[in-house]
Design an enzyme around this catalytic site. Sequence first.
Site, PDB file in Angstrom:
ATOM      1  N   LYS A  13     -38.000 -36.383  -8.914  1.00 27.65           N
ATOM      2  CA  LYS A  13     -37.529 -37.875  -8.852  1.00 27.65           C
ATOM      3  C   LYS A  13     -38.743 -37.592  -7.521  1.00 27.65           C
ATOM      4  CE  LYS A  13     -33.154 -36.909  -8.048  1.00 27.65           C
ATOM      5  NZ  LYS A  13     -33.047 -35.868  -8.058  1.00 27.65           N
ATOM      6  N   ARG A  88     -26.749 -43.567  -8.614  1.00 29.74           N
ATOM      7  CA  ARG A  88     -25.462 -41.989  -8.980  1.00 29.74           C
ATOM      8  C   ARG A  88     -24.615 -41.922  -9.153  1.00 29.74           C
ATOM      9  NH1 ARG A  88     -29.588 -39.103  -5.281  1.00 29.74           N
ATOM     10  NH2 ARG A  88     -28.474 -37.176  -5.197  1.00 29.74           N
ATOM     11  N   ARG A 127     -38.430 -24.601  -1.114  1.00 27.07           N
ATOM     12  CA  ARG A 127     -38.589 -26.216  -1.429  1.00 27.07           C
ATOM     13  C   ARG A 127     -38.920 -25.969   0.175  1.00 27.07           C
ATOM     14  NH1 ARG A 127     -36.012 -31.939  -3.086  1.00 27.07           N
ATOM     15  NH2 ARG A 127     -33.676 -30.656  -2.277  1.00 27.07           N
ATOM     16  N   ARG A 171     -24.070 -29.392  -6.064  1.00 30.58           N
ATOM     17  CA  ARG A 171     -24.646 -30.610  -5.808  1.00 30.58           C
ATOM     18  C   ARG A 171     -25.191 -31.212  -7.307  1.00 30.58           C
ATOM     19  NH1 ARG A 171     -29.892 -29.498  -2.581  1.00 30.58           N
ATOM     20  NH2 ARG A 171     -30.593 -31.330  -3.620  1.00 30.58           N
TER      21      ARG A 171
HETATM   22  P1  AP5 Z   1     -38.320 -32.878  -5.364  1.00 31.35           P
HETATM   23  O1  AP5 Z   1     -39.342 -33.482  -5.517  1.00 31.35           O
HETATM   24  O2  AP5 Z   1     -37.691 -32.522  -3.550  1.00 31.35           O
HETATM   25  O3  AP5 Z   1     -37.053 -33.021  -6.249  1.00 31.35           O
HETATM   26  P2  AP5 Z   1     -36.068 -33.994  -6.209  1.00 31.35           P
HETATM   27  O4  AP5 Z   1     -35.464 -34.251  -7.772  1.00 31.35           O
HETATM   28  O5  AP5 Z   1     -36.146 -35.212  -5.440  1.00 31.35           O
HETATM   29  O6  AP5 Z   1     -34.689 -33.539  -5.394  1.00 31.35           O
HETATM   30  P3  AP5 Z   1     -33.073 -33.796  -4.477  1.00 31.35           P
HETATM   31  O7  AP5 Z   1     -33.159 -32.327  -4.143  1.00 31.35           O
HETATM   32  O8  AP5 Z   1     -34.430 -34.254  -3.391  1.00 31.35           O
HETATM   33  O9  AP5 Z   1     -32.946 -34.418  -5.196  1.00 31.35           O
HETATM   34  P4  AP5 Z   1     -31.308 -34.919  -4.789  1.00 31.35           P
HETATM   35  O10 AP5 Z   1     -31.026 -35.908  -5.718  1.00 31.35           O
HETATM   36  O11 AP5 Z   1     -29.945 -33.617  -4.988  1.00 31.35           O
HETATM   37  O12 AP5 Z   1     -30.923 -35.350  -3.581  1.00 31.35           O
HETATM   38  P5  AP5 Z   1     -30.944 -36.946  -2.885  1.00 31.35           P
HETATM   39  O13 AP5 Z   1     -32.278 -36.764  -1.915  1.00 31.35           O
HETATM   40  O14 AP5 Z   1     -31.400 -37.730  -3.495  1.00 31.35           O
HETATM   41  O15 AP5 Z   1     -38.636 -30.967  -6.041  1.00 31.35           O
HETATM   42  C1  AP5 Z   1     -37.795 -30.103  -5.901  1.00 31.35           C
HETATM   43  C2  AP5 Z   1     -38.856 -28.573  -5.333  1.00 31.35           C
HETATM   44  O16 AP5 Z   1     -39.950 -29.184  -6.846  1.00 31.35           O
HETATM   45  C3  AP5 Z   1     -40.115 -29.313  -5.040  1.00 31.35           C
HETATM   46  O17 AP5 Z   1     -40.434 -27.722  -3.736  1.00 31.35           O
HETATM   47  C4  AP5 Z   1     -41.415 -29.651  -5.092  1.00 31.35           C
HETATM   48  O18 AP5 Z   1     -42.415 -29.529  -4.459  1.00 31.35           O
HETATM   49  C5  AP5 Z   1     -40.798 -28.888  -6.443  1.00 31.35           C
HETATM   50  N1  AP5 Z   1     -41.876 -29.427  -7.620  1.00 31.35           N
HETATM   51  C6  AP5 Z   1     -41.449 -30.349  -8.575  1.00 31.35           C
HETATM   52  N2  AP5 Z   1     -42.344 -30.523  -9.307  1.00 31.35           N
HETATM   53  C7  AP5 Z   1     -42.578 -29.710 -10.370  1.00 31.35           C
HETATM   54  C8  AP5 Z   1     -43.430 -29.329 -11.111  1.00 31.35           C
HETATM   55  N3  AP5 Z   1     -42.902 -29.847 -12.304  1.00 31.35           N
HETATM   56  N4  AP5 Z   1     -43.165 -27.227 -11.003  1.00 31.35           N
HETATM   57  C9  AP5 Z   1     -42.580 -26.826 -10.425  1.00 31.35           C
HETATM   58  N5  AP5 Z   1     -41.862 -26.937  -8.735  1.00 31.35           N
HETATM   59  C10 AP5 Z   1     -42.221 -28.308  -9.053  1.00 31.35           C
HETATM   60  O19 AP5 Z   1     -29.866 -36.903  -1.766  1.00 31.35           O
HETATM   61  C11 AP5 Z   1     -29.396 -35.767  -0.688  1.00 31.35           C
HETATM   62  C12 AP5 Z   1     -27.675 -36.655  -0.709  1.00 31.35           C
HETATM   63  O20 AP5 Z   1     -27.698 -37.666  -0.437  1.00 31.35           O
HETATM   64  C13 AP5 Z   1     -26.757 -36.041  -1.758  1.00 31.35           C
HETATM   65  O21 AP5 Z   1     -25.729 -35.000  -2.046  1.00 31.35           O
HETATM   66  C14 AP5 Z   1     -25.510 -37.563  -1.480  1.00 31.35           C
HETATM   67  O22 AP5 Z   1     -25.192 -36.900  -0.364  1.00 31.35           O
HETATM   68  C15 AP5 Z   1     -26.154 -38.165  -0.731  1.00 31.35           C
HETATM   69  N6  AP5 Z   1     -26.763 -39.785  -1.974  1.00 31.35           N
HETATM   70  C16 AP5 Z   1     -28.420 -40.245  -1.915  1.00 31.35           C
HETATM   71  N7  AP5 Z   1     -28.600 -40.621  -2.698  1.00 31.35           N
HETATM   72  C17 AP5 Z   1     -27.224 -41.392  -3.267  1.00 31.35           C
HETATM   73  C18 AP5 Z   1     -26.232 -42.189  -3.782  1.00 31.35           C
HETATM   74  N8  AP5 Z   1     -27.355 -43.165  -4.847  1.00 31.35           N
HETATM   75  N9  AP5 Z   1     -25.724 -42.248  -4.192  1.00 31.35           N
HETATM   76  C19 AP5 Z   1     -24.839 -41.541  -3.575  1.00 31.35           C
HETATM   77  N10 AP5 Z   1     -25.094 -40.283  -2.811  1.00 31.35           N
HETATM   78  C20 AP5 Z   1     -25.756 -40.218  -2.451  1.00 31.35           C
END
Ligand code: AP5
Length: 217
Positions: A13, A88, A127, A171
């Site tokens: 994402k 979410r 990552r 997660r």
């Molecule tokens: P990346 O693009 O980083 O993936 P992502 O989907 O953004 O993953 P996140 O781990 O950031 O999502 P998340 O939802 O767990 O965490 P968030 O920060 O939102 O890609 C991942 C890896 O794969 C990278 O190394 C990339 O290079 C690689 N990659 C990408 N595409 C690829 C492909 N096609 N092929 C191969 N490799 C690829 O949230 C963190 C925390 O914040 C949550 O746990 C929660 O506690 C809190 N939080 C955030 N938002 C909310 C909300 N709305 N409500 C409540 N709590 C929240």
Amino acid sequence: MRLVMLGPPGAGKGTQAGFLSERLGVPQISTGDIFREAVRQGGELGMKAREYLDRGELVPDQVVLEIVARRCLEPDCSQGFILDGFPRTLPQAEAFDAWLEERNLILDSVIEIDVPDEEIVRRLINRRSCPKCCTVYNLISNPPMKSGVCDVCGSNLVQRDDDTERMIRQRLRVYQKETQPLVEYYRKGGKLRVVQGNAPLQVVKENLLKVSLGELV
Ligand code: AP5
């Protein structure tokens, strides 16, 4: 253009929202990045958010909603935004729909990036990200030119605290329980588009762009 990126942790994402943001000229709003930055700064929000991030759980809806509502009213969002990691939960989605309606705004699409669990674990363990400019790398699919160093700003790369296998699986469980129901919610509302994320970065990027411009359904 108002888009929501939906998908499990590690689906891509953030990576894809960054590409789309540049291409479409609207800001990427990552709630995860907002909370991580707040934790780094150590204020009240950061201390509250840390309790949840450290356990791989979701920050309470009311806290998230206030932050997103405030951010979406900033001047750079006047032509739209790409939400990465929000909504979410069903209450977040419903409250956000009501917020948009009050302002006569429309959500164009919700794009789900679909990736199987084992690929997610592999991606997240590998990552690395830049703590300064937030560029995201992957040791297998998208490594930096010089090991451990950000190509863009030269800072030392770090691994996120929640990218251990135990936390990734936690997660994923939270995603299944709290966020997966949004797929049906947006499908019923006619907003959902699905892009297969288990493909090379460039292929996913091209498909996402087509979907966001309405060229692929
Ligand atoms: P990346 O693009 O980083 O993936 P992502 O989907 O953004 O993953 P996140 O781990 O950031 O999502 P998340 O939802 O767990 O965490 P968030 O920060 O939102 O890609 C991942 C890896 O794969 C990278 O190394 C990339 O290079 C690689 N990659 C990408 N595409 C690829 C492909 N096609 N092929 C191969 N490799 C690829 O949230 C963190 C925390 O914040 C949550 O746990 C929660 O506690 C809190 N939080 C955030 N938002 C909310 C909300 N709305 N409500 C409540 N709590 C929240």
